[in-house]
Scaffold this motif. Structure first.
Motif, PDB file in Angstrom:
ATOM      1  N   GLN A 166       4.837  -1.607   7.685  1.00 15.52           N
ATOM      2  CA  GLN A 166       5.185  -1.860   6.289  1.00 15.52           C
ATOM      3  C   GLN A 166       4.310  -0.978   5.406  1.00 15.52           C
ATOM      4  O   GLN A 166       3.082  -0.947   5.564  1.00 15.52           O
ATOM      5  CB  GLN A 166       4.961  -3.336   5.953  1.00 15.52           C
ATOM      6  CG  GLN A 166       5.563  -3.779   4.639  1.00 15.52           C
ATOM      7  CD  GLN A 166       7.019  -4.145   4.759  1.00 15.52           C
ATOM      8  OE1 GLN A 166       7.654  -3.809   5.751  1.00 15.52           O
ATOM      9  NE2 GLN A 166       7.563  -4.828   3.781  1.00 15.52           N
ATOM     10  N   LEU A 168       3.729   1.022   1.286  1.00  9.12           N
ATOM     11  CA  LEU A 168       4.027   0.989  -0.143  1.00  9.12           C
ATOM     12  C   LEU A 168       4.775   2.262  -0.501  1.00  9.12           C
ATOM     13  O   LEU A 168       4.364   3.359  -0.111  1.00  9.12           O
ATOM     14  CB  LEU A 168       2.747   0.889  -0.967  1.00  9.12           C
ATOM     15  CG  LEU A 168       2.956   0.622  -2.468  1.00  9.12           C
ATOM     16  CD1 LEU A 168       3.388  -0.826  -2.692  1.00  9.12           C
ATOM     17  CD2 LEU A 168       1.693   0.930  -3.261  1.00  9.12           C
ATOM     18  N   ILE A 204       4.002  -8.210   1.975  1.00  9.79           N
ATOM     19  CA  ILE A 204       3.006  -7.632   1.082  1.00  9.79           C
ATOM     20  C   ILE A 204       2.175  -8.717   0.401  1.00  9.79           C
ATOM     21  O   ILE A 204       1.005  -8.516   0.077  1.00  9.79           O
ATOM     22  CB  ILE A 204       3.663  -6.697   0.036  1.00  9.79           C
ATOM     23  CG1 ILE A 204       2.586  -5.902  -0.702  1.00  9.79           C
ATOM     24  CG2 ILE A 204       4.553  -7.477  -0.919  1.00  9.79           C
ATOM     25  CD1 ILE A 204       3.110  -4.778  -1.540  1.00  9.79           C
ATOM     26  N   ALA A 240       7.463  -2.327  -1.320  1.00 10.57           N
ATOM     27  CA  ALA A 240       7.013  -2.319   0.070  1.00 10.57           C
ATOM     28  C   ALA A 240       8.232  -2.324   0.974  1.00 10.57           C
ATOM     29  O   ALA A 240       9.108  -3.182   0.835  1.00 10.57           O
ATOM     30  CB  ALA A 240       6.125  -3.524   0.363  1.00 10.57           C
ATOM     31  N   SER A 257       5.428   7.436   0.757  1.00  4.93           N
ATOM     32  CA  SER A 257       4.998   6.173   1.359  1.00  4.93           C
ATOM     33  C   SER A 257       3.500   6.231   1.632  1.00  4.93           C
ATOM     34  O   SER A 257       2.983   7.240   2.111  1.00  4.93           O
ATOM     35  CB  SER A 257       5.767   5.898   2.655  1.00  4.93           C
ATOM     36  OG  SER A 257       5.580   6.941   3.582  1.00  4.93           O
ATOM     37  N   LEU A 260      -0.623   0.499   3.531  1.00  5.48           N
ATOM     38  CA  LEU A 260      -1.111  -0.696   2.849  1.00  5.48           C
ATOM     39  C   LEU A 260      -2.409  -1.151   3.525  1.00  5.48           C
ATOM     40  O   LEU A 260      -2.393  -1.769   4.586  1.00  5.48           O
ATOM     41  CB  LEU A 260      -0.067  -1.814   2.905  1.00  5.48           C
ATOM     42  CG  LEU A 260       1.111  -1.675   1.940  1.00  5.48           C
ATOM     43  CD1 LEU A 260       2.248  -2.599   2.333  1.00  5.48           C
ATOM     44  CD2 LEU A 260       0.679  -1.945   0.506  1.00  5.48           C
TER      45      LEU A 260
END
Length: 302
Positions: A166, A168, A204, A240, A257, A260
């Motif tokens: 995952q 951001l 997130i 996210a 991207s 995180l």
């Protein structure tokens, strides 16, 4: 003795809200249905409905029968549908529920070769189960659940089919576009765009913001990934997404991207099925296709 027709009537009266509407739906006269309702209560020895003028309200016994009907009738209906398909020489329909909004593009990569392999099987994707599919799987409304958050339930099996990170997603000119990784406090002044899911189910929040006791300045929800990415590319917020999906959009939009946290957020996608369906060949084959799929090999190169 409790019969299937009793459950059908209880469910239909609850759905329609009155004997008149239920009778029309069941292709009966109102007097015939009223007679049947009285006969059911006499056979069972307890009231199923309380009558309030022209409307009916389920008693406690009626509520129990309704819950039983909602569990059992879909299983009967599915069994009958499959028997008809077998009798006609067909294999049936694989009903897939989506509890992972960004996974639709991945699913398309799996479905295409699967349909080639199984020409006598249809695929139906149930987007309405996007945010609560466990009940649909237990209730036989779907056959496969695509989810990043498996839940242990008796009779269900969840198999991981691929790993992802995952990340951001920000606009190329965003202040965070060039950092190696994002810290939670760097999102305090940001507008966070997510799918319309409860924050308790957003990675997130669960793995990044809440542990640091951080809340973004604004939380905005958008249903479609395309519009979400258009908003992010216009520097109207950050989002996210799985890294594979973020990179696909970055191929055609000014997006970047960013990891995180220093360690990142590692996740998996699971396919949930019922243990009793393990012998269904075309369902097992779909799980195998999903496990063998390679998203990174499928996405276009820059």
């Amino acid at each position: 003795m409790l019969e299937r027709v009793h459950l059908v009537i209880v469910r239909e009266v609850a759905r329609q809200g009155s004997l008149t509407a239920a009778a029309a739906s069941l292709f009966l006269t109102q007097s015939a249905l009223s007679h049947t309702v009285k006969k059911i209560e006499q056979q069972l020895g307890t009231a199923i409905w309380d009558r309030e003028g022209r409307s009916l309200r389920l008693t406690q016994a009626g509520q129990y029968l309704l819950s039983l009907a909602e569990r059992l009738l879909p299983q009967f209906e599915l069994a009958e549908e499959r028997m008809k398909q077998y009798a006609a020489g067909e294999r049936g329909t694989l009903r897939i529920g989506m509890e992972c909004a960004p996974c639709y593009q991945w699913l398309l990569k799996v479905v295409s070769p699967y349909l080639t392999r199984w020409p006598d099987v249809d695929v139906d994707v149930k987007q309405r189960f996007q945010f609560g599919g466990i009940g649909a799987l237990i209730g036989y409304d779907i056959d496969v659940l695509v989810t990043p958050d498996p839940l242990n339930r008796p009779g269900l099996r969840f198999e991981p089919v691929f790993d992802y990170e995952q990340v951001l997603v920000v606009a190329e000119e965003h202040r965070l576009a060039k950092v190696r990784y994002v810290k939670p406090e760097q999102l305090i002044e940001e507008t966070l765009i997510t799918y319309p899911v409860d924050t308790d189910r957003l990675d997130i929040y669960n793995y990044f913001l809440r542990p640091a006791d951080v809340v973004p300045r604004r939380h905005k929800t958008i249903e479609t990934t395309d519009i979400m990415m258009q908003m992010v590319a216009s520097n109207r917020g950050v989002a996210a997404l799985p890294k594979w999906l973020a990179e696909e959009y970055a191929d055609r939009m000014p997006l970047v991207s960013v990891k995180l946290g220093k360690e990142g957020i590692a996740k998996q996608i699971f396919l949930g099925t019922r243990e009793t369906d393990g012998a269904i060949d075309y369902l097992a084959s779909f799980v195998a296709f999903a496990r063998e799929s390679n998203w990174q090999a499928a996405r276009p190169r820059r």
